[in-house]
Design an enzyme around this catalytic site. Sequence first.
Site, short mmCIF file in Angstrom:
data_model
loop_
_atom_site.label_atom_id
_atom_site.label_comp_id
_atom_site.label_asym_id
_atom_site.label_seq_id
_atom_site.Cartn_x
_atom_site.Cartn_y
_atom_site.Cartn_z
N SER A 264 0.84 -1.20 0.00
CA SER A 264 0.00 0.00 0.00
C SER A 264 0.87 1.24 0.00
CB SER A 264 -0.89 0.00 1.24
OG SER A 264 -0.07 0.27 2.37
N LYS A 265 0.20 2.36 -0.19
CA LYS A 265 0.86 3.64 -0.17
C LYS A 265 1.55 3.84 1.18
CE LYS A 265 -1.46 7.71 -0.71
NZ LYS A 265 -2.57 8.51 -1.26
N ARG A 266 0.86 3.40 2.22
CA ARG A 266 1.39 3.58 3.57
C ARG A 266 2.66 2.76 3.82
NH1 ARG A 266 -3.23 2.16 6.43
NH2 ARG A 266 -4.45 3.14 4.80
N GLY A 268 4.99 2.23 1.76
CA GLY A 268 6.09 3.00 1.20
C GLY A 268 6.62 3.97 2.23
#
Length: 512
Positions: A264-266, A268
């Site tokens: 997920s973006k998180r 990263g």
Amino acid sequence: MAPVRVRFAPSPTGPLHVGGLRTALYNYLLARQTGGVFILRIEDTDQKRYVEGAEAYIMEALDWCGISPDESPQNGGNYGPYRQSERRDIYAEYVKKLLANGTAYYAFDSEAELNDRREAEKAAGNHNFRYDASTRMSMRNSLSLKQGEVDELLANGTPYVVRFRINPGNTVNFSDTVREQVSFQTSELGDQVLMKADGLPTYHLANIVDDHLMEITHVIRGEEWLPSTALHVLLYRAFGWEDSMPVFAHLPLLLNPNGKGKLSKRDGAKFGFPVFPLRWEDKQKGEVAAGFREDGFLPEALVNFLAFLGWNPGTEQEIFSLEELVTAFDTARINKSGARFDIEKGQWLNQQYLIATSNAELAPLVQTEFSKNGLDLPLSKAEQIAGLLKERVHVIPEFFSKGSYFASPVTAYDEKTIRKKWKPDNRAKFDALANLLADHDDWTAGPIKAAVVDFMGENELGFGAVLPIIRVALSGSVQGPDAFDMLEAIGKETAVKRLRESYDMFTSVKEG
Ligand code: GLU
């Protein structure tokens, strides 16, 4: 066989995630390998989720990776327009065909009515109200109402959606290159909306109509679309297009570096690596997401890395140029199981590409890194630094973080080494070394080394006593390239000055 035509069909709802980029890459590889056509279609029918700048971002990311589409909103082509928002009339025309052959129907239920119904069902203990074969006759639609009423509602301009009429009790089978035989029960599907009240199609309708009209032969996309495929197959049937249905290949999920859960973006942000190809600034939210490009990855390395997330060639070879991938790629070798986003592998690959790039080609990149940090480097110097450091860095910014001493004074010293290696009693000898270097004319690594080795012999000092001192004086640390290369690159004047100016400080560290 019809020529291969594949499409990458992102929705412009934000920056392109690396998973989407991998989808684009696999489509590109199949197109190139078969002499086919790679199409970019922008699926922008959901006005609520539209994000300004996302389409431009997608194009820029594809261009940066060297996988630009043949047909696209930018380039045009014979199957345009390539933005779904510009194809409204086409969808309206096709939805009429389904209304005419009875596979779709008008539904006049307002949002408020649908909510009331949902609430009433909930009160009666049913939390999963669905508009489908079991409920449609109790709703307001062209199947439940009399023809006269329907005509009147339409004539009055009553808002409506068009729904797909799905008969329960059937099994939909289709084959998928990755998943092999897949089947879904039609009773799992509700009467999906095909056309919204604003006259725009939903994803399903637009996607099928476009894939058909654009003569798409292979649909390669993420696994999250697998359940929708059952509905898509039914749509192909409803249109009478089943014989020209594309081949499906659903790609495995990208998993976070732990291998647990979707990337997920998180993740990263949490693990400190980008999940987007290019940096993205969300002006509305005031957020910035890191990009592989800005974090110092070469596009060839990112492409190589992504190619292996879900596919492998079945050999030991790990480094593949884009052309080599075009030849080696094989949809039959796409994995079913999720692919762990092993960023360390990505960094290692980037290093391999840096090593394989000539110093002259790296020089401008190194120069830019230094200038971002306020230091002007001549290209020749940047080239020299590139050569000395490329085996020691993984990403481009490290040329500066690990090599700033080539162009600016040392700011931090490895005190442990100083304490261990500096012998104040040898001060006179090290002064003599600095003088010797100051008088040395041929300032290239080989002759410098010869002179220093002579000096060591005469002064009964070994490499272990001298080299760490030179290194720490020049760069602050014992790591880094060969000490004589370092002397050469830093330049005589600066190198001699750093040596002379270090000795007092070394003594005070030692005694302090
Ligand atoms: N617009 C869809 C997406 O954003 C396309 C899925 C597909 O390729 O069919 O991923």
